[in-house]
Motif scaffolding. Structure first.
Motif, short mmCIF file in Angstrom:
data_model
loop_
_atom_site.label_atom_id
_atom_site.label_comp_id
_atom_site.label_asym_id
_atom_site.label_seq_id
_atom_site.Cartn_x
_atom_site.Cartn_y
_atom_site.Cartn_z
N ARG A 174 0.85 -1.20 0.00
CA ARG A 174 0.00 0.00 0.00
C ARG A 174 0.88 1.25 0.00
NH1 ARG A 174 -0.45 2.85 4.83
NH2 ARG A 174 0.27 1.74 6.70
N ARG A 175 0.26 2.35 -0.34
CA ARG A 175 0.92 3.65 -0.30
C ARG A 175 0.41 4.42 0.90
NH1 ARG A 175 5.46 4.29 -3.44
NH2 ARG A 175 5.17 3.16 -5.40
N SER A 176 1.34 5.07 1.60
CA SER A 176 0.91 5.91 2.72
C SER A 176 0.35 7.22 2.17
CB SER A 176 2.10 6.20 3.65
OG SER A 176 3.12 6.89 2.96
N ASP A 177 -0.31 7.96 3.02
CA ASP A 177 -0.89 9.23 2.59
C ASP A 177 0.18 10.21 2.14
OD1 ASP A 177 -3.37 8.26 3.14
OD2 ASP A 177 -3.44 9.07 5.17
N THR A 178 1.32 10.21 2.82
CA THR A 178 2.41 11.12 2.46
C THR A 178 3.69 10.31 2.31
OG1 THR A 178 2.85 11.55 4.81
CG2 THR A 178 1.41 13.09 3.66
N THR A 179 4.12 10.17 1.07
CA THR A 179 5.35 9.43 0.80
C THR A 179 6.50 10.42 0.66
OG1 THR A 179 4.11 7.74 -0.36
CG2 THR A 179 6.47 7.82 -0.76
N ASN A 180 7.46 10.33 1.56
CA ASN A 180 8.60 11.24 1.50
C ASN A 180 9.87 10.47 1.88
OD1 ASN A 180 10.25 13.45 1.37
ND2 ASN A 180 9.62 14.30 3.33
N ARG A 181 10.51 9.92 0.85
CA ARG A 181 11.73 9.15 1.10
C ARG A 181 12.86 9.71 0.24
NH1 ARG A 181 10.95 3.35 -0.45
NH2 ARG A 181 9.84 4.22 -2.21
N PRO A 182 13.33 10.92 0.54
CA PRO A 182 14.31 11.55 -0.34
C PRO A 182 15.59 10.76 -0.51
CG PRO A 182 14.17 12.68 1.78
CD PRO A 182 13.03 11.73 1.72
N ASP A 183 16.00 10.02 0.53
CA ASP A 183 17.25 9.26 0.43
C ASP A 183 17.07 7.95 -0.33
OD1 ASP A 183 18.14 10.21 3.80
OD2 ASP A 183 18.52 11.21 1.90
N LEU A 184 15.82 7.56 -0.60
CA LEU A 184 15.57 6.28 -1.24
C LEU A 184 14.93 6.43 -2.62
CD1 LEU A 184 14.05 4.43 1.85
CD2 LEU A 184 16.45 4.61 1.19
N GLU A 185 14.96 7.65 -3.17
CA GLU A 185 14.33 7.87 -4.47
C GLU A 185 14.93 6.96 -5.52
OE1 GLU A 185 11.81 9.67 -5.56
OE2 GLU A 185 11.32 10.25 -3.51
N GLY A 186 14.08 6.40 -6.37
CA GLY A 186 14.55 5.54 -7.44
C GLY A 186 14.58 4.07 -7.05
N HIS A 187 14.32 3.76 -5.79
CA HIS A 187 14.31 2.37 -5.34
C HIS A 187 12.87 1.95 -5.08
CE1 HIS A 187 18.66 2.26 -4.95
NE2 HIS A 187 18.60 3.42 -4.32
N GLU A 188 12.43 0.92 -5.76
CA GLU A 188 11.09 0.41 -5.57
C GLU A 188 11.08 -1.09 -5.86
OE1 GLU A 188 12.06 1.70 -9.42
OE2 GLU A 188 11.31 3.18 -7.97
N ILE A 189 9.95 -1.72 -5.53
CA ILE A 189 9.80 -3.15 -5.82
C ILE A 189 9.85 -3.33 -7.34
CG2 ILE A 189 8.33 -5.17 -5.55
CD1 ILE A 189 6.99 -3.73 -3.19
N LYS A 190 10.61 -4.33 -7.78
CA LYS A 190 10.73 -4.58 -9.21
C LYS A 190 10.59 -6.07 -9.51
CE LYS A 190 13.87 -0.68 -9.95
NZ LYS A 190 15.24 -0.28 -10.36
N LEU A 191 10.08 -6.33 -10.71
CA LEU A 191 10.05 -7.70 -11.22
C LEU A 191 11.19 -7.82 -12.22
CD1 LEU A 191 8.58 -10.44 -11.34
CD2 LEU A 191 7.20 -9.49 -13.22
N VAL A 192 12.18 -8.62 -11.90
CA VAL A 192 13.39 -8.73 -12.73
C VAL A 192 13.28 -9.94 -13.65
CG1 VAL A 192 15.90 -9.00 -12.69
CG2 VAL A 192 14.75 -7.63 -10.93
N ASP A 193 13.50 -9.68 -14.93
CA ASP A 193 13.48 -10.75 -15.94
C ASP A 193 12.17 -11.54 -15.92
OD1 ASP A 193 16.07 -10.06 -16.68
OD2 ASP A 193 16.96 -11.45 -15.23
N GLU A 194 11.10 -10.91 -15.42
CA GLU A 194 9.77 -11.52 -15.37
C GLU A 194 9.77 -12.82 -14.56
OE1 GLU A 194 8.27 -12.00 -19.30
OE2 GLU A 194 8.33 -9.85 -19.78
N THR A 195 10.78 -13.00 -13.71
CA THR A 195 10.87 -14.27 -12.97
C THR A 195 10.90 -14.09 -11.45
OG1 THR A 195 13.30 -14.21 -13.14
CG2 THR A 195 12.08 -15.42 -14.85
N HIS A 196 11.51 -13.02 -10.95
CA HIS A 196 11.62 -12.89 -9.49
C HIS A 196 11.51 -11.43 -9.06
CE1 HIS A 196 15.79 -12.48 -10.98
NE2 HIS A 196 15.92 -11.62 -9.99
N LEU A 197 11.01 -11.25 -7.86
CA LEU A 197 10.84 -9.93 -7.29
C LEU A 197 12.07 -9.53 -6.48
CD1 LEU A 197 7.20 -10.42 -5.99
CD2 LEU A 197 7.86 -8.81 -7.79
#
Length: 355
Positions: free
Chosen positions: A224-247
């Motif tokens: 889920r997303r919080s009401d206020t997302t503020n992660r300046p030190d973590l920008e660009g990092h998110e959950i990803k599906l790599v090679d359509e095989t693993h998270l």
């Protein structure tokens, strides 16, 4: 025999006014002339009395004659690159009282004022004046060209192409129009290429997002997303599906009793805490661990549950199983693990319950 001519000093032989002019440099002479109502090209150069006299003089004659006089003043100012003054003179020509609506000078002054405003980068004014000029004469090539120039400057490529093409139907060999059409067509092609690339990227992101949601659902992982997302030190990092095989998940490891933390940007769903922390992050005592409490064998790992409680994370359990157990959720794409020394676990849990 006639007596020899008496030598004459030119500066004393001339009348005082002319002698003063003769002694001036060309630049000073032109400057002084610009302040004279009959020769001036800039309204701002006139003092109040001169301006009053010039105004009375300028409005003598028929409306067409008055407008023609202002048009000539505008042309003179334009040649001197006084574009703002030129536009002002053309405006005076267009607003002469009782000037007939169909007077040809209207079309000329509208197109000329568009030229002045084009130099001033007043592109909206250029388009308006050219539009009015074309209403009066749809064959005005200059109005087509100047409006197209404004459209190119505004990067309205498709309209610029259409307008230059219309202009070339009126004057097929017009060099400026032909050159402008080439520029407009190149701009349009580049804009279309950029649009296609953006659409492709958006489609790709949509497909990736759909595949990611499906992969998370298949593993039973709640996010889920919080009401206020503020992660300046973590920008660009998110959950990803790599090679359509693993998270892969970004994970922040908190040490709540020390106010320290570690960040692991990519933690695969099939990797355990033993593999990522025991063999890497806490393979050796961290520099801030002065008491030696954070030996991997003597610490325990926890996550906050959906209800605000705590769940112990098995050191040899893959992260995907921990997250898919139905008791925790990933907020703002960031997995949060908490590490405490086993000997201080009970006291910390009691404090957690009091929150």
């Amino acid at each position: 025999a006639s007596p020899p001519p008496t030598p004459v000093n030119a500066s004393t032989a001339l009348p005082p006014g002319i002698a003063d002019i003769k002694s001036q440099s060309t630049a000073d002479f032109l400057t002084s002339m610009s302040r004279m109502p009959l020769f001036g090209s800039s309204l701002s150069e006139l003092d109040p009395d001169q301006l009053s006299a010039f105004t009375a003089l300028a409005y003598e004659g028929t409306p067409s004659e008055i407008a023609s006089n202002f048009k000539q003043q505008g042309n003179g100012a334009y040649k001197l690159k006084s574009h703002r003054d030129a536009a002002a003179f053309y405006t005076k020509a267009l607003t002469v009282p009782d000037l007939p609506p169909d007077d040809p000078i209207r079309e000329v002054c509208l197109a000329n004022r568009a030229a002045a405003n084009l130099e001033l980068k007043n592109y909206g004014s250029v388009l308006r004046d050219c539009g009015e000029a074309l209403k009066l004469n749809s064959s005005n090539v200059k109005a087509h060209y100047r409006a197209a120039c404004a459209l190119v400057a505004l990067q309205r490529w498709e309209e610029a192409v259409i307008l230059t093409q219309k202009g070339l139907t009126l004057d097929p060999t017009n060099p400026p129009l032909k050159s402008l059409l080439t520029k407009a067509e190149a701009g349009l092609a580049k804009a279309e290429e950029k649009l296609l690339a953006e659409q492709h990227l958006q489609q790709q992101k949509l497909q990736e997002a759909t595949a990611l949601r499906l992969a998370l659902r298949n593993l039973g992982i709640k996010t889920r997303r919080s009401d206020t997302t503020n992660r300046p030190d973590l920008e660009g990092h998110e959950i990803k599906l790599v090679d359509e095989t693993h998270l892969v998940f970004p994970v922040i490891v908190l040490y709540p009793l020390t106010a320290q933390s570690d960040f692991i940007s990519t933690w695969r769903e099939d990797e355990t805490a033993e593999e990522r922390m025991g063999m890497q992050v806490l393979a050796e005592p961290p520099p801030w661990d002065e008491k030696g409490e954070y030996n991997w064998k003597s610490v325990e790992v926890f996550m906050e549950t959906l209800t605000g409680g705590l769940i112990k994370v098995g050191k040899k359990v893959p992260l995907g199983e921990v997250l898919g157990g139905g008791k925790v959720e990933v907020v703002d794409d960031l997995v949060k693990l908490m590490v405490v020394p086993r000997g201080r676990r009970e006291a910390w849990i009691e404090e957690w319950k009091k929150r």
